[in-house]
Design an enzyme around this catalytic site. Structure first.
Site, PDB file in Angstrom:
ATOM      1  N   GLY A  38      75.634  31.471  70.577  1.00 20.22           N
ATOM      2  CA  GLY A  38      75.422  30.192  69.899  1.00 20.22           C
ATOM      3  C   GLY A  38      76.103  30.132  68.541  1.00 20.22           C
ATOM      4  N   LYS A 394      83.207  17.865  67.565  1.00 22.77           N
ATOM      5  CA  LYS A 394      84.000  18.837  66.803  1.00 22.77           C
ATOM      6  C   LYS A 394      84.687  19.827  67.748  1.00 22.77           C
ATOM      7  CE  LYS A 394      81.578  18.599  62.383  1.00 22.77           C
ATOM      8  NZ  LYS A 394      81.038  19.348  61.242  1.00 22.77           N
ATOM      9  N   ASP A 513      60.454  16.311  18.348  1.00 25.11           N
ATOM     10  CA  ASP A 513      59.938  15.222  19.182  1.00 25.11           C
ATOM     11  C   ASP A 513      58.569  14.830  18.601  1.00 25.11           C
ATOM     12  OD1 ASP A 513      59.341  13.572  21.481  1.00 25.11           O
ATOM     13  OD2 ASP A 513      58.142  15.248  22.246  1.00 25.11           O
TER      14      ASP A 513
END
Length: 745
Positions: A38, A394, A513
């Site tokens: 595979g 493909k 901040d």
């Protein structure tokens, strides 16, 4: 014997997939491990050959965990390894496997992900079995895994596993790849709430999550935002203590294998047989029996072509091979019956004694015969109604060494994003299919060659080996990103070092901040007031150093708080700046008016739908606050929806930035941020000490913009570009007080 050359930094590769790619085959008294060929097996083997790979030790055998169809008795005493792999079988009882694999995986997830919700079966027993089967896989992982090993989990059968591994083995690297389409959120949300959350959180146990296409990536990111309230920046999801990269890795094939097969004697013979026995033009298709493959729609499209083009009768053969799959299941038996009847009708309506329009075979096809058909056919007709990638197209392109042939491809296949030179069709539109067949037959050889070569070059460059390499390259790059954003909490030694640097410098600048840094985060933003101790300390520092307040607040709020202090102020994330010796606020020259009218109504609608939420209109920004919403959980869901809608609504030319802040969604111009504003101050002064402290996502711009020599501090434990962290807002005062105290006190 496995190599002992494992480096300090890398371990083995462990693949976890539903199935083992091996079977134990008995040959008389001898048993051997038979390995299938595979795509995933080939790709993983290519990684072993790549000695440059840094993600894992390629000298050691790959460990593969998966379900085995062999029984424990059959495998007893058998060697479960070969030259490259060691197999670790997972045994799943039949009844459990029926509910897990056939049930949850194939009767629910498969139809949902392929956009057949009417076929999806929602049964609690399925999900319970899914969890139970995961536990069996996880137990096997626990047996196999070692420190440093990299685990790569495959596909929809194992979506919960990455998080299970992460919880037990937080130091190991984990990848996950999803091989089928990830559905749009409208489909995904059909899953029960607890199931969909378990799936999203399960997948996000991985470091790198891969899908075939950008569409699937975006669908998953939307699910992560709306299900688990996780936003992303450039496909990085920050989970606080770690980050996850979600990206597209289009799976491919072994290009050389199919290209080189063109001249194989068996393939050459099969090609010659096909050409000799079939008509002037050959259309070829091969698919597994499944409703996602669009086989009936393909037949209807071909039927339409024959109806409209009688001149092509007796000149064309459609060779349609359907590979048996799940044909013990009633639904698939019905599908096969429908195909048989449709083929029979077309052959009866159009065929003659000397011509059969469709050569239909229900069987598996040997490799050489299949490549022979690929290379003999004039057209490959591939029409899935939904496909994760589709490798048949493909394979067809790779096998066409002669540069001839035309690919007709469904726009619903993932491969359509890569193979744009194919004739792209809507598989549900029979006229579109018919027109494409006619166009293909009439296409000049020169154009066929031009299109085919472009597709072949793309597949040659990004073959299955590039796919695996790309995935693990991203994993290595993620490690570098983690290093950049790593959490380094300030120790006494680290604080001492900053204190010494402060004392030894002459020209200092400090950026603070406001919310969550100088003042605690509170439900009502208007009541976020800093303590008198912090204010006095800030005043003392500002008398000898340059102090800049960098906030998302509007100028009126900052003026009210800081007008009596000798500090510079930056309001609305860099849009407005007021120098300490000036009475005037300066608007950033990059600011443009007239953008709010399109955004304001959207925010107001969301505010109306969410009791307690409200829209704040600043001079240069719009903010949707939900900290004071009545139902926190409901408000958070609405915030995620608003974020998603804004990001999709706002066009690039508007130059607007959407900020996912602390219980606030904000929109502002992109020409400025806390980074650009702080950089302006640094560039206009010769400072020998720079310090910045912040707690919010907007402070990241500031941390990244300041020079490398700066001391940048993030409050909290989220991963950050800041070089250091302190744990909570109430530690800020103590840190600053100690820093400015003379050494020795």
């Amino acid at each position: 014997m496995e190599s002992l050359s494992q480096s300090v930094n890398t371990g083995r590769l462990i693949i976890v997939a539903y199935r083992l790619p091996f079977k134990v085959v008995r040959d008389g008294d001898v048993s051997r491990l038979f390995q299938n060929s595979g795509g995933l097996v080939s790709a993983v083997l290519s990684l072993v050959k790549d000695q440059q790979n840094e993600a894992f030790d390629a000298h050691q055998k790959i460990q593969w965990i998966g379900f085995s169809e062999n029984t424990p008795e059959e495998l007893e005493g058998q060697s479960m390894e070969n030259e490259n792999f060691r197999a670790h079988p997972v045994f799943i009882p039949d009844e459990l496997n029926e509910n897990y694999y056939e049930g949850f995986c194939n009767n629910l997830i498969w139809p949902l992900c392929h956009y057949f919700p009417s076929l999806a079966q929602f049964h609690d027993v399925y999900f319970n079995a899914y969890r139970e089967a995961h536990e069996l896989f996880f137990q096997k992982v626990k047996e196999v895994i070692r420190p440093g090993d990299v685990v790569w989990v495959q596909d929809y059968q194992l979506m919960l596993l990455p998080q299970m591994i992460r919880n037990a083995f937080p130091e190991n690297k984990i990848g996950f790849f999803f091989h089928i389409p990830f559905p749009s959120f409208e489909i995904f949300r059909l899953l029960p709430v607890t199931w969909r959350k378990a799936i999203v959180d399960g997948i996000l146990g991985a470091d790198v999550v891969g899908f075939h296409t950008n569409d699937y990536v975006e669908y998953f990111l939307k699910a992560a935002r709306l299900v688990s309230e996780l936003g992303n920046k450039l496909h990085y999801i920050n989970l606080g203590n770690r980050i996850v990269k979600v990206d597209s890795f289009p799976i491919s094939i072994d290009f050389d294998k199919f290209n080189d097969a063109y001249d194989d004697p068996d393939v050459t013979a099969a090609r010659a047989d096909a050409r000799q026995s079939l008509k002037e033009k050959i259309i070829f298709s091969v698919d597994r029996l499944d409703y996602s493959k669009g086989i009936i729609h393909r037949l209807h499209g071909y039927q339409r072509f024959l109806e409209l083009n009688p001149g092509w009768h007796e000149k064309v053969s459609l060779v349609m091979v359907v590979v048996p799959s799940r044909d013990t299941i009633e639904q698939y038996q019905q599908m096969k019956s429908d195909i048989d009847q449709t083929v029979g009708k077309i052959n009866a309506d159009f065929g003659t004694i000397s011509w059969q329009p469709i050569i239909y075979q229900y069987r598996s096809m040997p490799y050489s015969e299949m490549v022979g058909m690929y290379t003999a056919s004039d057209v490959a007709l591939i029409t899935p109604v939904r496909d994760g990638m589709n490798l048949v197209c493909k394979e067809y392109v790779a096998s066409r060494q002669d540069g001839q042939g035309v690919l007709i491809l469904s726009e619903m296949a993932g491969a359509a994003a890569e193979l744009g030179e194919a004739l792209i069709i809507n598989p549900l539109d029979r006229q579109d299919i018919a027109d494409a067949i006619k166009t293909a037959f009439e296409m000049p050889e020169e154009e066929q060659h031009k299109r085919m070569e472009a597709m072949r070059e793309r597949i040659r460059d990004y073959d299955v080996f590039a796919w695996t390499s790309d995935f693990f390259t991203q994993m290595t790059m993620l490690e570098l990103e983690h290093d950049r954003l790593r959490q380094v909490f300030l120790t006494n030694k680290g604080i001492d070092a900053i204190r010494h640097a402060y004392q030894l410098s002459n020209n200092r600048i400090l950026f603070f901040d406001y919310d969550g840094t100088l003042a605690p985060i509170v439900p009502d933003p208007a009541k976020a007031i800093m303590s008198e101790d912090v204010k006095k300390l800030l005043n003392d520092i500002a008398k000898r150093d340059t102090v800049v307040i960098v906030s998302g607040r509007d100028r009126y709020f900052l003026d009210k708080l800081f007008s009596d202090l000798p500090v510079h102020m930056i309001a609305e994330h860099g849009a407005l700046i007021k120098a300490k010796d000036s009475g005037e606020w300066q608007l950033n020259e990059g600011y443009e008016e007239n953008w709010k009218d399109g955004i304001r109504p959207m925010m107001q609608i969301y505010a109306k739908r969410c009791p307690g939420a409200f829209v704040e209109e600043k001079e240069t920004a719009l903010a949707w606050h939900y900290r004071t919403a009545d139902d926190k959980e409901y408000a958070t869901r609405r915030a995620q929806e608003l974020l998603w809608q804004l990001k999709n609504y706002i066009q690039p030319e508007l130059n607007l930035q959407v900020i996912d802040g602390n219980k606030v969604v904000e929109v502002k111009k992109t020409a400025f941020n806390k980074g650009t504003a702080t950089r302006t101050f640094v560039e206009t002064g010769d400072f020998d000490f720079i310090l910045a402290i912040g707690d919010d996502t907007t402070d990241e711009d500031m941390f990244e913009a300041l020079p490398d020599t700066s001391f940048t501090i993030k409050i909290g434990d989220d991963l950050s570009a800041a070089r250091n962290h302190i744990r909570s807002q109430d530690e800020v005062f103590h840190f600053l007080h100690f820093m400015v105290s003379p050494v020795g006190e």
